[in-house]
Design a protein around this motif. Sequence first.
Motif, PDB file in Angstrom:
ATOM      1  N   PRO A   1       0.803  -1.232   0.000  1.00 37.80           N
ATOM      2  CA  PRO A   1       0.000   0.000   0.000  1.00 37.80           C
ATOM      3  C   PRO A   1       0.835   1.281   0.000  1.00 37.80           C
ATOM      4  O   PRO A   1       0.386   2.314  -0.506  1.00 37.80           O
ATOM      5  CB  PRO A   1      -0.820  -0.127   1.287  1.00 37.80           C
ATOM      6  N   ASN A   2       2.057   1.226   0.556  1.00 40.93           N
ATOM      7  CA  ASN A   2       2.899   2.429   0.597  1.00 40.93           C
ATOM      8  C   ASN A   2       3.656   2.669  -0.704  1.00 40.93           C
ATOM      9  O   ASN A   2       4.421   3.642  -0.822  1.00 40.93           O
ATOM     10  CB  ASN A   2       3.871   2.367   1.775  1.00 40.93           C
ATOM     11  N   GLY A   3       3.501   1.800  -1.682  1.00 40.77           N
ATOM     12  CA  GLY A   3       4.161   1.987  -2.976  1.00 40.77           C
ATOM     13  C   GLY A   3       5.384   1.141  -3.202  1.00 40.77           C
ATOM     14  O   GLY A   3       5.901   1.080  -4.322  1.00 40.77           O
ATOM     15  N   LEU A   4       5.901   0.484  -2.175  1.00 39.45           N
ATOM     16  CA  LEU A   4       7.076  -0.383  -2.343  1.00 39.45           C
ATOM     17  C   LEU A   4       6.703  -1.597  -3.178  1.00 39.45           C
ATOM     18  O   LEU A   4       5.719  -2.276  -2.896  1.00 39.45           O
ATOM     19  CB  LEU A   4       7.602  -0.834  -0.986  1.00 39.45           C
ATOM     20  N   ARG A   5       7.487  -1.852  -4.205  1.00 40.25           N
ATOM     21  CA  ARG A   5       7.235  -3.016  -5.045  1.00 40.25           C
ATOM     22  C   ARG A   5       8.177  -4.153  -4.682  1.00 40.25           C
ATOM     23  O   ARG A   5       9.357  -3.936  -4.408  1.00 40.25           O
ATOM     24  CB  ARG A   5       7.354  -2.664  -6.518  1.00 40.25           C
ATOM     25  N   ILE A   6       7.639  -5.368  -4.715  1.00 38.39           N
ATOM     26  CA  ILE A   6       8.397  -6.576  -4.435  1.00 38.39           C
ATOM     27  C   ILE A   6       8.423  -7.415  -5.702  1.00 38.39           C
ATOM     28  O   ILE A   6       7.365  -7.784  -6.234  1.00 38.39           O
ATOM     29  CB  ILE A   6       7.767  -7.399  -3.285  1.00 38.39           C
ATOM     30  N   VAL A   7       9.613  -7.706  -6.201  1.00 41.20           N
ATOM     31  CA  VAL A   7       9.788  -8.534  -7.385  1.00 41.20           C
ATOM     32  C   VAL A   7      10.443  -9.838  -6.948  1.00 41.20           C
ATOM     33  O   VAL A   7      11.540  -9.818  -6.363  1.00 41.20           O
ATOM     34  CB  VAL A   7      10.655  -7.829  -8.445  1.00 41.20           C
ATOM     35  N   SER A   8       9.796 -10.935  -7.212  1.00 41.35           N
ATOM     36  CA  SER A   8      10.374 -12.226  -6.850  1.00 41.35           C
ATOM     37  C   SER A   8      10.533 -13.077  -8.102  1.00 41.35           C
ATOM     38  O   SER A   8       9.653 -13.122  -8.962  1.00 41.35           O
ATOM     39  CB  SER A   8       9.495 -12.945  -5.826  1.00 41.35           C
ATOM     40  N   ILE A   9      11.679 -13.747  -8.194  1.00 37.13           N
ATOM     41  CA  ILE A   9      12.010 -14.564  -9.353  1.00 37.13           C
ATOM     42  C   ILE A   9      12.442 -15.938  -8.861  1.00 37.13           C
ATOM     43  O   ILE A   9      13.548 -16.077  -8.314  1.00 37.13           O
ATOM     44  CB  ILE A   9      13.120 -13.917 -10.199  1.00 37.13           C
ATOM     45  N   PRO A  10      11.619 -16.945  -9.014  1.00 34.47           N
ATOM     46  CA  PRO A  10      12.030 -18.294  -8.636  1.00 34.47           C
ATOM     47  C   PRO A  10      13.236 -18.734  -9.470  1.00 34.47           C
ATOM     48  O   PRO A  10      13.257 -18.541 -10.696  1.00 34.47           O
ATOM     49  CB  PRO A  10      10.797 -19.146  -8.952  1.00 34.47           C
ATOM     50  N   PHE A  11      14.221 -19.295  -8.815  1.00 36.01           N
ATOM     51  CA  PHE A  11      15.461 -19.682  -9.498  1.00 36.01           C
ATOM     52  C   PHE A  11      16.035 -20.886  -8.769  1.00 36.01           C
ATOM     53  O   PHE A  11      16.068 -20.914  -7.538  1.00 36.01           O
ATOM     54  CB  PHE A  11      16.459 -18.508  -9.491  1.00 36.01           C
ATOM     55  N   ASP A  12      16.493 -21.854  -9.529  1.00 33.13           N
ATOM     56  CA  ASP A  12      16.996 -23.091  -8.947  1.00 33.13           C
ATOM     57  C   ASP A  12      18.419 -22.893  -8.421  1.00 33.13           C
ATOM     58  O   ASP A  12      19.400 -23.222  -9.080  1.00 33.13           O
ATOM     59  CB  ASP A  12      16.964 -24.209 -10.000  1.00 33.13           C
ATOM     60  N   SER A  13      18.494 -22.300  -7.227  1.00 30.25           N
ATOM     61  CA  SER A  13      19.791 -22.128  -6.554  1.00 30.25           C
ATOM     62  C   SER A  13      19.598 -22.596  -5.117  1.00 30.25           C
ATOM     63  O   SER A  13      19.442 -21.776  -4.217  1.00 30.25           O
ATOM     64  CB  SER A  13      20.235 -20.665  -6.586  1.00 30.25           C
ATOM     65  N   PRO A  14      19.540 -23.906  -4.910  1.00 27.28           N
ATOM     66  CA  PRO A  14      19.143 -24.466  -3.613  1.00 27.28           C
ATOM     67  C   PRO A  14      19.874 -23.825  -2.435  1.00 27.28           C
ATOM     68  O   PRO A  14      21.106 -23.806  -2.384  1.00 27.28           O
ATOM     69  CB  PRO A  14      19.516 -25.942  -3.755  1.00 27.28           C
ATOM     70  N   GLY A  15      19.080 -23.257  -1.539  1.00 27.56           N
ATOM     71  CA  GLY A  15      19.641 -22.703  -0.311  1.00 27.56           C
ATOM     72  C   GLY A  15      20.229 -21.323  -0.430  1.00 27.56           C
ATOM     73  O   GLY A  15      20.718 -20.772   0.558  1.00 27.56           O
ATOM     74  N   ILE A  16      20.195 -20.713  -1.618  1.00 30.20           N
ATOM     75  CA  ILE A  16      20.825 -19.399  -1.828  1.00 30.20           C
ATOM     76  C   ILE A  16      19.795 -18.420  -2.380  1.00 30.20           C
ATOM     77  O   ILE A  16      18.993 -18.762  -3.250  1.00 30.20           O
ATOM     78  CB  ILE A  16      22.009 -19.496  -2.812  1.00 30.20           C
ATOM     79  N   ILE A  17      19.838 -17.179  -1.898  1.00 34.43           N
ATOM     80  CA  ILE A  17      19.023 -16.111  -2.475  1.00 34.43           C
ATOM     81  C   ILE A  17      19.898 -14.892  -2.758  1.00 34.43           C
ATOM     82  O   ILE A  17      20.930 -14.683  -2.107  1.00 34.43           O
ATOM     83  CB  ILE A  17      17.858 -15.680  -1.564  1.00 34.43           C
ATOM     84  N   ALA A  18      19.469 -14.128  -3.737  1.00 36.87           N
ATOM     85  CA  ALA A  18      20.022 -12.787  -3.965  1.00 36.87           C
ATOM     86  C   ALA A  18      18.941 -11.790  -3.582  1.00 36.87           C
ATOM     87  O   ALA A  18      17.791 -11.915  -4.028  1.00 36.87           O
ATOM     88  CB  ALA A  18      20.427 -12.609  -5.418  1.00 36.87           C
ATOM     89  N   TYR A  19      19.299 -10.823  -2.748  1.00 36.12           N
ATOM     90  CA  TYR A  19      18.346  -9.837  -2.235  1.00 36.12           C
ATOM     91  C   TYR A  19      18.855  -8.454  -2.634  1.00 36.12           C
ATOM     92  O   TYR A  19      19.884  -7.990  -2.129  1.00 36.12           O
ATOM     93  CB  TYR A  19      18.261  -9.955  -0.712  1.00 36.12           C
ATOM     94  N   TYR A  20      18.171  -7.816  -3.566  1.00 36.86           N
ATOM     95  CA  TYR A  20      18.578  -6.509  -4.081  1.00 36.86           C
ATOM     96  C   TYR A  20      17.527  -5.467  -3.702  1.00 36.86           C
ATOM     97  O   TYR A  20      16.321  -5.736  -3.775  1.00 36.86           O
ATOM     98  CB  TYR A  20      18.683  -6.535  -5.606  1.00 36.86           C
ATOM     99  N   THR A  21      17.983  -4.280  -3.343  1.00 36.74           N
ATOM    100  CA  THR A  21      17.094  -3.138  -3.214  1.00 36.74           C
ATOM    101  C   THR A  21      17.530  -2.096  -4.224  1.00 36.74           C
ATOM    102  O   THR A  21      18.647  -1.563  -4.148  1.00 36.74           O
ATOM    103  CB  THR A  21      17.114  -2.537  -1.803  1.00 36.74           C
ATOM    104  N   VAL A  22      16.670  -1.829  -5.198  1.00 37.55           N
ATOM    105  CA  VAL A  22      16.965  -0.856  -6.247  1.00 37.55           C
ATOM    106  C   VAL A  22      16.348   0.477  -5.854  1.00 37.55           C
ATOM    107  O   VAL A  22      15.126   0.614  -5.769  1.00 37.55           O
ATOM    108  CB  VAL A  22      16.390  -1.315  -7.603  1.00 37.55           C
ATOM    109  N   VAL A  23      17.200   1.459  -5.603  1.00 36.72           N
ATOM    110  CA  VAL A  23      16.745   2.829  -5.349  1.00 36.72           C
ATOM    111  C   VAL A  23      16.882   3.581  -6.662  1.00 36.72           C
ATOM    112  O   VAL A  23      17.988   3.740  -7.175  1.00 36.72           O
ATOM    113  CB  VAL A  23      17.592   3.503  -4.241  1.00 36.72           C
ATOM    114  N   ARG A  24      15.781   4.015  -7.208  1.00 40.27           N
ATOM    115  CA  ARG A  24      15.811   4.655  -8.527  1.00 40.27           C
ATOM    116  C   ARG A  24      16.271   6.113  -8.396  1.00 40.27           C
ATOM    117  O   ARG A  24      15.634   7.054  -8.855  1.00 40.27           O
ATOM    118  CB  ARG A  24      14.451   4.536  -9.210  1.00 40.27           C
ATOM    119  N   THR A  25      17.436   6.243  -7.772  1.00 42.94           N
ATOM    120  CA  THR A  25      18.068   7.544  -7.539  1.00 42.94           C
ATOM    121  C   THR A  25      19.558   7.407  -7.799  1.00 42.94           C
ATOM    122  O   THR A  25      20.227   6.570  -7.180  1.00 42.94           O
ATOM    123  CB  THR A  25      17.848   8.013  -6.091  1.00 42.94           C
TER     124      THR A  25
END
Length: 448
Positions: A41-65
């Motif tokens: 509701p506050n405008g923050l968008r969450i993009v999730s991409i399923p990817f076969d990397s067992p046990g590992i995630i990449a977590y990015y925050t894109v500031v469009r600035t």
Amino acid sequence: MEFTMVRFFGILTLLVPMLIVSAESHQHKIFPYKINQSTLPNGLRIVSIPFDSPGIIAYYTVVRTGSRNEVEPGKSGFAHFFEHMMFRGTEKYPEEKFNNMLKSIGADNNAFTSDDETVYHTVASASALETIMDMESDRFMNLKYSEAAFKTEAGAILGEYNKNSSSPFQTIDEKVRDAAYMEHTYKHSTMGFLKDIEDMPNQYQYSLTFFDRWYRPENCVVVVVGDQKKLVSLATKYYGSWKHGSYALNVPAEPPQNEDKFVQIPWKSRTLPILTVAFHGPAFSDTHTDMAALNLFSQLAFGETSDLYKKLVVQDQMVESLSGQMRQNRDPGLFFIFARIKKAKDIAAVRDAIDKTLEEAKTKPVSQSRLADVRSHLKYSFAMRLDDADHVAGTISQFIAMANDPESVNRYYALYDKITPKDIMNVVKKYFVNTNRTVALTQQEDHQ
């Protein structure tokens, strides 16, 4: 998809069929993974991409600035400054605790800034998702620092600038931008004007304004790639109280350049002569073909398989390195040509050869087969970068920064299939004119 398999060999070819099959199953899209999007509701968008990397995630925050947002005179460099300052900690997670928490979960955490974005990225165990989200949301919502800490970091920025100044390419970038742009904020580099960096320790109050203005949910996108569970509910839990901002950006439009410009850059240290030729080009677009056509042309005219490269680098051996690149920017950017020349006596000949290549490209169409080869190479190279969660997140973040939509990647790469030899000629005629050009020559001072 249109990949030329026989031209490549080794272990990389073993990965390609998986990518191609996956892409075919998604209606021939070049990005072979499903993209899920949600907006809080506050405008923050969450993009999730399923990817076969067992046990590992990449977590990015894109500031469009990025440095594009630095519109006030005398206040350049603050987007890059916050790339540093965001690691200073909060009341909940002071700097030492923040770093210790990252070590405890085995996370790799860093950030970078460009003209159009600031990106904070973490690769860690998927089991640490909630911990990462707690730490990241806290520093985005609650960053606090004293004036003394601000001054310390501002001094470090000046040190980084001075260190980077040992490379002539930082100075080339600065001088060419400054000459080519009159109004737009691309006039200054990501680090900012030197005089602004030197004055930065006096700008504590403005730094608070900058953070309050841009570190807001509607200006940020969280990207998570890999094994993920309950992502949106966790995002609501940790980011839901983040308040929407109200600042409206007004970046001054750049007027057309109407004269040929030349910049002489003397260099005190040893260096080969560097000839830089820059032309104003288009903004990023996933609907208009100009930028995609110029990306193809950069390879056709200046890549390692081009006639000019073969002549200047391989046959005549006048040039140590040659490249052409259309910079990808939200607003109209620059097409750069770089030639590192072995001997000063050959500078004029190299410049004439570049000019000749550009003029011939306006009237002599590239063959369909060569265009197809370069198009195929660009697509293949793109697909091969999508080999782990970190690269997938980094790639999709670039398109979020440009278009504010991760699906833009598929629309953009689809443009390549539309481009004809005539389109290539048209963009060369449109952008590569002398009144749209800025030339810089960098030489050792004893050659002046």
